[in-house]
Design an enzyme around this catalytic site. Structure first.
Site, PDB file in Angstrom:
ATOM      1  N   LYS A 241       0.537  -9.370  -0.114  1.00 15.00           N
ATOM      2  CA  LYS A 241      -0.240  -8.445  -0.372  1.00 15.00           C
ATOM      3  C   LYS A 241      -1.620  -8.809  -0.967  1.00 15.00           C
ATOM      4  CE  LYS A 241      -2.262  -4.115  -0.455  1.00 15.00           C
ATOM      5  NZ  LYS A 241      -3.196  -3.605   0.494  1.00 15.00           N
ATOM      6  N   LYS A 310      -9.454  -3.462  -9.589  1.00 16.61           N
ATOM      7  CA  LYS A 310      -8.281  -3.519  -9.939  1.00 16.61           C
ATOM      8  C   LYS A 310      -7.290  -4.607  -9.125  1.00 16.61           C
ATOM      9  CE  LYS A 310      -5.247  -0.955  -8.357  1.00 16.61           C
ATOM     10  NZ  LYS A 310      -4.035  -1.032  -7.449  1.00 16.61           N
TER      11      LYS A 310
END
Length: 365
Positions: A241, A310
Site C-alpha cells: 500500500k 501523511k
C-alpha cells in the site's frame, strides 16, 4: 477437486465445489451430519477439512482454515472510506456492529440496519471478524490496545482485519499482541479512493495467514473488485500500500508539473492530457484525475492534501526504517509539503496542480 467453505447466517456450512475450472460452480448447504464437520463458533475456532464418512474429529487435522463467510462482522471507523465499505458488508447480508467517534456516522449506519456498539471493545466482543478503517497508525494502536479497545473485548478465535493505511511495524505489533489471545490479524489496506469505496470497486492488498485470507474472500469481495494476498506477514499488505501510494503521488506531482510546464509554453491542457493518456507517459493522473477533476475545475477527489502528506510521510518512514535512501521519494514529499503549506491541509489532493502552476509560472518582472 477443490473446495471453499463459509458459514451462513443460520449456522449452516456452505460448501462451494469446483470440479473443473471450465465448469460452473455449484453451492450446497451441508449439515453437520454429513461428511463435513461444522465447528461450534463459525469456522473461526477449529480446523476444517473435508472428512471421510467415518466422522473423524476435525481437531485431529493439522491444516486449519479460519472461515469468514456469512458471520457476525464489526466495523470501526466510518469515514469517507469505512462508511461505504461497512454499508457494502451490510448489503451483502452480514450482521454488522459498528462504531465511530462521529455520532452522525453511527446514525447513518444504524439507519441502514447496523447495530451500534458503545465502544471498540463492544464491537469486537459481538463480532467474529472486526474491521478497522482509521486515519493513522497511532489511531490503530489506541483503538486496538487502548482503554476499552478491541483487545479488551475480542474473543479467542476471532479475526481482525485492518484496512487502515498504516505502517508495517504497527500492524506487526498489533498482530503480536493479539496472537496471545488466539486472534488472527490481517493487514488489508485498500486503494481506489472514495469513489472506489462507494462503488465497491476497491483493490485490497492483504498480508497475513493465507488460509484466513482465503476464507475471508467473501467479505473482501463485498467492497473490493480486486483482492490480493501479497505475503504471509500481517504487515506485507501495508508495504504494498505504501509503495502504491508513493507511485500514485509521484504520478500526480509529475503529471501536474508536466501539464503546467506545457501550459506555460502555450499548449492546450486537454490536448496534452489526451496525448499522455494514450502514450508512454500515461498514469492514473492523466487517465482519470486530470480529465475528470482538474481540467473541469472540480478538484474533488475526496482525499485531502493533509492525508496525502501523511501518507507520503509514512512511506518515508518505512524507507528510513528499511535503511533505504529514496531520493525521488524525498522530493515528492517536499513538494506535497510545500503544496499543503501553500493551499492548506483541507485542500483536495488534486489541487497540487494549482500549486505547480504557480510554482513554474513566469515572473512578472
Amino acid at each position: 477437486m477443490e473446495g471453499e467453505y463459509a458459514l451462513s447466517r443460520s449456522g449452516r456450512l456452505i460448501v462451494t465445489i469446483a470440479i473443473d475450472p471450465r465448469w460452473s460452480r455449484s453451492t450446497y448447504g451441508v449439515s453437520d451430519s454429513t461428511m463435513f464437520a461444522v465447528p461450534s463458533r463459525g469456522l473461526l475456532n477449529s480446523a476444517l477439512e473435508p472428512l471421510p464418512r467415518t466422522g473423524i474429529d476435525p481437531k485431529d487435522h493439522t491444516t486449519a482454515r479460519r472461515g469468514c463467510g456469512m458471520v457476525s462482522v464489526g466495523f470501526i471507523g466510518l469515514g469517507n472510506m469505512g462508511g461505504p465499505m461497512a454499508n457494502h458488508l451490510l448489503d451483502a447480508g452480514h450482521d454488522l456492529t459498528v462504531y465511530d467517534l462521529d455520532p452522525d456516522a453511527r446514525t447513518a449506519l444504524a439507519d441502514a440496519g447496523a447495530e451500534v456498539g458503545e465502544r471498540p471493545a463492544d464491537v469486537a466482543a459481538k463480532s467474529e471478524v472486526t474491521f478497522l478503517s482509521l486515519p493513522t497508525p497511532d489511531a490503530v494502536r489506541a483503538v486496538v490496545l487502548g482503554d476499552d479497545g478491541v483487545a479488551s473485548g475480542i474473543e479467542s478465535g476471532s479475526v481482525l482485519v485492518d484496512t487502515t493505511t498504516s505502517t508495517p511495524g504497527t500492524t506487526e505489533d498489533v498482530a503480536e499482541e493479539l496472537a496471545e489471545r488466539d486472534v488472527t490479524v490481517l493487514g488489508a489496506p485498500v486503494s481506489g479512493g472514495v469513489s472506489g469505496a462507494q462503488d465497491a470497486t476497491l483493490t485490497t492488498m492483504v498480508g497475513g495467514d493465507r488460509a484466513t485470507y482465503d476464507a475471508c474472500l467473501e467479505l473482501f469481495s463485498a467492497y473490493a473488485d480486486d483482492p490480493y494476498h501479497v505475503g504471509d506477514s500481517p504487515g506485507d499488505g501495508n508495504v504494498v500500500k505504501l509503495l502504491n501510494n508513493y507511485l500514485s503521488f509521484l504520478g500526480m506531482v509529475g503529471a501536474s508539473e508536466a501539464v503546467a510546464l506545457g501550459e506555460r509554453a502555450g499548449l492546450d491542457p486537454n490536448t496534452m492530457v489526451d496525448i499522455f493518456s494514450r502514450s508512454t507517459g500515461r498514469n492514473a493522473a492523466v487517465e482519470d484525475k486530470f480529465p475528470n477533476q482538474i481540467i473541469p475545475g472540480h478538484y474533488d477527489l475526496g482525499f485531502s492534501l493533509a492525508l496525502m502528506h501523511k501518507d507520503i510521510k509514512l512511506f518515508s518512514r518505512f524507507a528510513d526504517e528499511s535503511d533505504a535512501p529514496v531520493l525521488l521519494g524525498d522530493t515528492v514529499s517536499n513538494m506535497i509539503g510545500y503544496a499543503k503549506a501553500d493551499l492548506g491541509g483541507e485542500a483536495d489532493m488534486s489541487e497540487v496542480y494549482k500549486f505547480m502552476q504557480r510554482w513554474i509560472e513566469p515572473d512578472d518582472d
